[in-house]
Design an enzyme around this catalytic site. Structure first.
Site, short mmCIF file in Angstrom:
data_model
loop_
_atom_site.label_atom_id
_atom_site.label_comp_id
_atom_site.label_asym_id
_atom_site.label_seq_id
_atom_site.Cartn_x
_atom_site.Cartn_y
_atom_site.Cartn_z
N ASN A 1 -7.64 50.87 -36.51
CA ASN A 1 -7.46 51.91 -35.49
C ASN A 1 -6.90 53.17 -36.16
O ASN A 1 -5.75 53.17 -36.59
CB ASN A 1 -6.51 51.38 -34.40
CG ASN A 1 -6.30 52.39 -33.28
OD1 ASN A 1 -6.67 53.55 -33.39
ND2 ASN A 1 -5.68 51.93 -32.20
N CYS B 1 -4.66 58.33 -29.32
CA CYS B 1 -5.98 57.78 -29.64
C CYS B 1 -7.11 58.44 -28.84
O CYS B 1 -8.27 58.38 -29.22
CB CYS B 1 -6.00 56.28 -29.40
SG CYS B 1 -4.86 55.41 -30.47
N HIS C 1 -13.86 54.30 -29.26
CA HIS C 1 -12.63 54.25 -30.04
C HIS C 1 -12.55 52.86 -30.66
O HIS C 1 -12.82 51.86 -30.01
CB HIS C 1 -11.45 54.50 -29.10
CG HIS C 1 -10.12 54.33 -29.75
ND1 HIS C 1 -9.82 54.86 -30.99
CD2 HIS C 1 -8.98 53.68 -29.35
CE1 HIS C 1 -8.58 54.57 -31.31
NE2 HIS C 1 -8.05 53.85 -30.34
#
Ligand code: UT7
Length: 324
Positions: free
Chosen positions: A277, A113, A247
Site C-alpha cells: 500500500n 490513500c 487503490h
C-alpha cells in the site's frame, strides 16, 4: 466545453526492496500470513536521504516525456501526499523548483490513500473552469517513514513510491478524459486509521495506527457505493469498464470489488504484491504498470477508486489518452 485528457503517465519506485521474509527476521510475522491476508510479497523502501519530492520528480519527468508536454507549458502541479518533505512549504512547490516548472502554481492535497482521486478531481475542476491548461497530478509517498517497525499489524502493509499523470484541457471528442468524479469523507471514523503525531497535537511526526478489520469492512462497502454512484453520474454500467485500477491496499478488498462489479481478471490491475500500500501513489503506480505492460490502451475506460484515513474515499472514471 474542453475535455480534460490524460495524455501521459509515469512512475518511480525506490530501489530498496523489503521482502516479507526480511520482515520476519525482526518481527513476529511470516510470509505466509502476509500473503494470505493481504496479497503482499514485497514493498519498496526509500533510503533516509530519499525524499517524497525526489520520487515525485522522477515520476513527473516520465509522465511529461510520455505526454510530450514541455515543462515550461505546465501551469499547475497538484501533489497528493501524506508524507511531505517539510511541514511547509508544500512538497508540490519543491517539486516545481526541482522540475524548473516556472509557469505553474503548485499545492499539496492531503487525503491520505484517497489523495490521488481527490487531486484528480481538484485538477478537473480547475481545468474545466479555465485556470489551467496543462497540469501535473502526482501521488508520492515515503510512507515507510511513518511506520512503527515494532507494530506488525501495520508495518507489513505499506511501501514507498510515486506516480504522475499529465492532464491537458483540449477541444476533443466528448466522453474522453476525465468523465466523472465522486468524493466522500466521514470524520467520525478518524480513530480507525490515523497517525498519532502532528504539529498542533504533539509536535512530533508520529506513527500509523489502524484498526484493520474495521477499515476493511468500510472499504468494501464504501468503495462499492462510490463506484455505483460515479457510474450512474456518467450514465455508464460496470460492463463499460475496460480496467478497474483500484487503490492497492489489500488483494481481498480488490477481489471483493472485482466480484461486485462482475469483472474478469483481465480487467483489473493488481500491483499490491510488489508495491504494497503506497497510499496516494498507489493508483498512479498501478496505472503506469497498466500502460507500460500494454494492458491499458488509448480509448480504454478506467475506473479508479480509493479509501483511506479520514475516512476519505472516492471514485473517478477516465477515458485514457487522446481519441483514437
Ligand atoms: O489504505 C488505507 C486502507 N487500509 C486498508 O484497506 C486496510 C484494511 N485492512 C486490512 O487490510 C486487514 O484488516 C489487515 C491486513 C490489516 C489485517 O487482516 P485481518 O484478516 O483483518 O486480520 P486481523 O487484524 O483480524 O488479525 C488476525 C490475527 C490477529 O491475531 P489473533 O488476535 O487472531 O490471535 C493479529 O494479531 O492476525 C494477527 N496479526 C498478524 N500475524 C502475523 C496481525 N498482523 C500480523 C502479522 N503477522 N503481520
Amino acid at each position: 466545453m474542453k475535455q480534460i485528457l490524460m495524455t501521459g503517465v509515469g512512475a518511480y519506485l525506490p530501489e530498496g526492496i523489503l521482502t516479507n521474509d526480511e520482515l520476519s527476521k525482526f518481527l513476529d510475522t511470516d510470509d505466509n500470513w502476509i500473503r494470505q491476508r493481504t496479497g503482499i510479497v514485497s514493498r519498496r523502501k526509500a533510503n533516509p536521504e530519499e525524499l517524497t519530492s525526489d520520487l515525485a520528480v522522477k515520476a513527473a519527468h516520465q509522465a511529461l516525456k510520455k505526454s510530450g508536454v514541455a515543462i515550461s507549458d505546465i501551469d499547475c502541479i497538484i501533489l497528493a501526499t501524506t508524507t511531505p518533505d517539510y511541514t511547509f512549504p508544500s512538497t508540490a512547490t519543491i517539486v516545481q523548483q526541482k522540475l524548473g516548472a516556472e509557469n505553474a502554481f503548485a499545492f499539496d492535497v492531503q487525503a491520505v490513500c484517497a489523495g490521488f482521486v481527490y487531486a484528480l478531481s481538484v485538477a478537473n475542476g480547475l481545468m474545466s473552469s479555465g485556470q489551467s491548461n496543462n497540469a501535473l497530478v502526482i501521488g508520492a509517498e515515503t510512507f515507510t517513514k511513518l511506520l512503527d517497525w515494532e507494530d506488525r499489524s501495520t508495518c507489513v502493509l505499506f511501501g514507498d513510491g510515486a506516480g504522475a499523470v499529465v492532464l491537458q484541457a483540449e477541444n476533443s471528442k466528448l466522453g474522453y478524459g476525465i468523465i466523472a468524479n465522486k468524493l466522500y469523507s466521514d470524520g467520525r471514523y478518524k480513530d480507525i486509521l490515523y497517525v498519532d503525531g502532528g504539529v498542533s497535537k504533539t509536535g512530533t511526526v508520529g506513527h500509523v495506527k489502524m484498526r484493520g478489520r474495521d477499515v476493511f469492512k468500510h472499504a468494501v462497502e464504501k468503495l462499492a457505493t462510490a463506484m455505483d454512484e460515479v457510474l450512474t453520474l456518467a450514465n455508464l454500467t460496470p460492463s463499460d469498464i475496460d480496467w478497474l485500477v483500484p487503490h492497492q491496499a489489500n488483494i481481498r478488498i480488490i477481489n471483493a470489488m472485482q466480484k461486485k462489479l462482475n469483472l474478469p481478471d483481465e480487467k483489473v490491475i493488481k500491483t499490491v504484491s510488489e508495491h504494497a500500500n503506497t497510499s496516494a501513489a498507489s493508483i498512479p503506480l498501478a496505472l503506469n504498470y497498466g500502460v507500460e505492460s500494454g494492458k491499458i490502451k488509448p480509448g480504454h475506460l478506467l475506473a479508479l477508486e480509493a479509501i483511506g484515513g479520514g475516512l476519505s474515499w472516492g471514485a473517478s472514471l477516465v477515458r485514457y489518452g487522446r481519441p483514437v
